[in-house]
Enzyme design. Structure first.
Site, PDB file in Angstrom:
ATOM      1  N   LYS A 111       0.812  -1.208   0.000  1.00  0.00           N
ATOM      2  CA  LYS A 111       0.000   0.000   0.000  1.00  0.00           C
ATOM      3  C   LYS A 111       0.851   1.267   0.000  1.00  0.00           C
ATOM      4  CE  LYS A 111      -3.490  -2.740  -0.098  1.00  0.00           C
ATOM      5  NZ  LYS A 111      -2.928  -4.054   0.260  1.00  0.00           N
ATOM      6  N   TYR A 159      -2.875 -12.699   2.487  1.00  0.00           N
ATOM      7  CA  TYR A 159      -2.484 -12.336   1.111  1.00  0.00           C
ATOM      8  C   TYR A 159      -1.223 -13.063   0.624  1.00  0.00           C
ATOM      9  CZ  TYR A 159      -5.677  -8.362   1.576  1.00  0.00           C
ATOM     10  OH  TYR A 159      -6.777  -7.570   1.757  1.00  0.00           O
ATOM     11  N   TYR A 179     -11.864 -15.173   2.069  1.00  0.00           N
ATOM     12  CA  TYR A 179     -10.978 -14.081   2.469  1.00  0.00           C
ATOM     13  C   TYR A 179     -10.612 -14.175   3.956  1.00  0.00           C
ATOM     14  CZ  TYR A 179      -9.169  -9.496   3.552  1.00  0.00           C
ATOM     15  OH  TYR A 179      -8.367  -8.479   3.988  1.00  0.00           O
TER      16      TYR A 179
HETATM   17  C1  PLP Z   1      -3.709  -5.348  -0.063  1.00  0.00           C
HETATM   18  C2  PLP Z   1      -2.738  -6.461  -0.077  1.00  0.00           C
HETATM   19  C3  PLP Z   1      -2.576  -7.289  -1.194  1.00  0.00           C
HETATM   20  C4  PLP Z   1      -3.454  -7.219  -2.400  1.00  0.00           C
HETATM   21  O1  PLP Z   1      -3.181  -6.127  -3.218  1.00  0.00           O
HETATM   22  P1  PLP Z   1      -4.386  -5.522  -4.054  1.00  0.00           P
HETATM   23  O2  PLP Z   1      -3.795  -4.362  -4.733  1.00  0.00           O
HETATM   24  O3  PLP Z   1      -5.446  -5.177  -3.061  1.00  0.00           O
HETATM   25  O4  PLP Z   1      -4.859  -6.573  -4.994  1.00  0.00           O
HETATM   26  C5  PLP Z   1      -1.609  -8.256  -1.173  1.00  0.00           C
HETATM   27  N1  PLP Z   1      -0.829  -8.426  -0.086  1.00  0.00           N
HETATM   28  C6  PLP Z   1      -0.967  -7.672   1.018  1.00  0.00           C
HETATM   29  C7  PLP Z   1      -0.099  -7.960   2.176  1.00  0.00           C
HETATM   30  C8  PLP Z   1      -1.921  -6.669   1.060  1.00  0.00           C
HETATM   31  O5  PLP Z   1      -2.046  -5.932   2.169  1.00  0.00           O
END
Ligand code: PLP
Length: 346
Positions: free
Chosen positions: A50, A289, A263
Site C-alpha cells: 500500500k 495475502y 478471504y
Molecule cells: C492489499 C494487499 C494485497 C493485495 O493487493 P491488491 O492491490 O489489493 O490486490 C496483497 N498483499 C498484502 C499484504 C496486502 O495488504
C-alpha cells in the site's frame, strides 16, 4: 513512455525495494529460479504494497487540501494500517472503517496486529458487520465529517483506483531496471491479488513499456472470472490515466485455486507456504495475502507450470503485521511442521 512525474505524489517509499534470489527455495524445488521482490520492505509502518499506492493517493489528498483521509478495509487490513501511518506522516487525520469480514476469528482479532497499529498511528476506527457496501459506508462517513466542517479525502478499499495503481505502474519500471542490473530476463511475476490495484498497475505499467512479462495473480478472495474482470477494468483505467494504449484481456491472468474457504481464512496450503518461506528463506509471509500468493507459486511449480530454468519473481506485498492476529492457527501449524519436516541444509 512512462511519465508519472506529472501526478502529485508524496515520497513515502524506500525504493528500489530489493530484488533478491531465493537460492534455498530454488534448490529445494529443483527450479525454476525463484526471486523475491521485497515490497514488504517499502518502509512505511512495517512495509507492504500500500505504500506505493499511498504515495499518489496522499499526493492527491494534499492537492485537494484535505485535512482528514477516510478509508476502509477488513478488520486486519494492512491498507488501513499503512494509510493511518501515511496520514500521520503528512499531518492529516485518518478515519478507518473496519469490516468484520472474517467469520470465527479469535477473540484478540479486533485488538491486535494491524488494529493495534492503526491506533498507534492515531487513526479513529469504526467497525461494521460484513456484507455492506464498504465504499458507500466510507462515503457516508466522509459526508458526516464534511457536514461537521472537515475536509475529507476518501481513499477506496485497498487504495485500488487508477490513482493508487500508478504506484505499481512505477514498480513495473523499477523491476525492469533491476532485471537489467541483475542480467536476467524476468519470465513470470507472481503475487497475491485482492482489491486489484497492485496487479492492475503492474500490468498497465508493463504494457505501457511494451514489456512482455506475464503476471499471475493468485486470488485471495473471489473466483477467477470475477477477479480477471475487476483487474482488467482497473488496468484499462490506469493505462488511460498514464496515456498508454488499452490492456488486452489476455494480459490479465488469475488463479483462484488457493483461496481456501474465503478471504482472511488461511488454507492448509497457506500455512505450509508461510512455514516454508520462514524456515527456508527467513521471510515472513501473512495468512491473508502473501501466504496465499506464495502457496500459488509453489502449487504452480509442483504442477510443472513454469519452464525449468526460467526466472520467477514473487512480489512480496507484505502483511506480516497480521501474523499476530492468527497466532493461534499458526502455532498449531508450527507444531505440525516441527513434527513433519526439517529444512536445514544437509
Ligand atoms: C492489499 C494487499 C494485497 C493485495 O493487493 P491488491 O492491490 O489489493 O490486490 C496483497 N498483499 C498484502 C499484504 C496486502 O495488504
Amino acid at each position: 513512455m512512462l511519465d508519472l512525474l506529472r501526478f502529485p505524489r508524496v515520497a513515502l517509499c524506500h525504493r528500489p525495494t530489493p530484488l533478491e534470489p531465493m537460492h534455498r527455495l530454488t534448490e529445494y524445488l529443483g527450479g525454476p529460479n525463484f526471486w523475491i521482490k521485497r515490497d514488504d520492505c517499502t518502509g512505511l509502518a512495517t512495509g507492504g504494497n500500500k505504500t506505493r499506492k499511498l504515495e499518489f493517493l496522499m499526493g492527491e489528498a494534499l492537492s485537494a487540501n484535505a485535512d482528514i483521509v477516510v478509508t476502509q478495509g477488513a478488520v486486519q487490513s494492512n491498507h488501513v494500517r499503512q494509510t493511518a501511518a501515511a496520514a500521520a506522516r503528512c499531518g492529516l487525520d485518518c478515519h478507518g472503517l473496519l469490516e468484520r469480514r472474517v467469520p470465527g476469528a479469535a477473540s484478540f482479532y479486533e485488538t491486535t496486529g494491524n488494529v493495534f497499529l492503526d491506533r498507534m498511528f492515531g487513526a479513529t476506527l469504526e467497525f461494521r458487520e460484513s456484507g455492506l457496501d464498504m465504499n458507500a459506508e466510507a462515503g457516508a462517513a466522509a459526508e458526516k465529517l464534511r457536514a461537521a466542517g472537515r475536509r475529507p479525502y476518501v481513499i477506496p478499499g485497498g487504495g485500488s483506483n487508477e490513482t493508487g495503481a500508478l504506484g505499481y505502474a512505477l514498480c513495473a519500471r523499477e523491476l525492469a531496471v533491476q532485471a537489467e542490473e541483475n542480467g536476467i530476463r524476468i519470465d513470470w511475476i507472481v503475487l497475491g491479488t485482492g482489491s486489484t490495484g497492485t496487479q492492475a498497475g503492474l500490468v498497465a505499467g508493463l504494457c505501457a513499456m511494451n514489456a512482455n512479462i506475464p503476471v499471475m495473480g493468485i486470488s485471495v478472495r473471489q473466483k477467477r472470472d470475477a477477479q480477471v474482470k475487476a483487474v482488467h477494468a482497473l488496468a484499462e483505467k490506469t493505462a488511460a490515466k498514464i496515456g498508454a494504449a488499452g490492456v488486452p484481456l489476455s494480459k490479465v491472468l488469475v488463479d483462484d485455486g488457493y483461496v481456501g474457504e474465503g478471504y482472511g481464512v488461511p488454507a492448509d496450503s497457506t500455512l505450509d507456504a508461510i512455514m516454508l518461506a520462514a524456515r527456508m528463506e527467513g521471510v515472513l509471509l501473512d495468512p491473508v495475502y502473501s501466504g496465499k500468493g506464495f502457496a500459488g507459486m509453489l502449487g504452480l511449480t509442483r504442477s510443472g507450470f513454469f519452464d525449468a530454468g526460467c526466472n520467477v519473481v514473487f512480489l512480496h506485498t507484505g502483511g506480516s503485521a497480521a501474523l499476530f492476529a492468527y497466532e493461534d492457527i499458526l502455532s498449531g501449524a508450527m507444531t505440525a511442521q516441527n513434527q513433519a519436516h526439517s529444512w536445514k541444509a544437509s
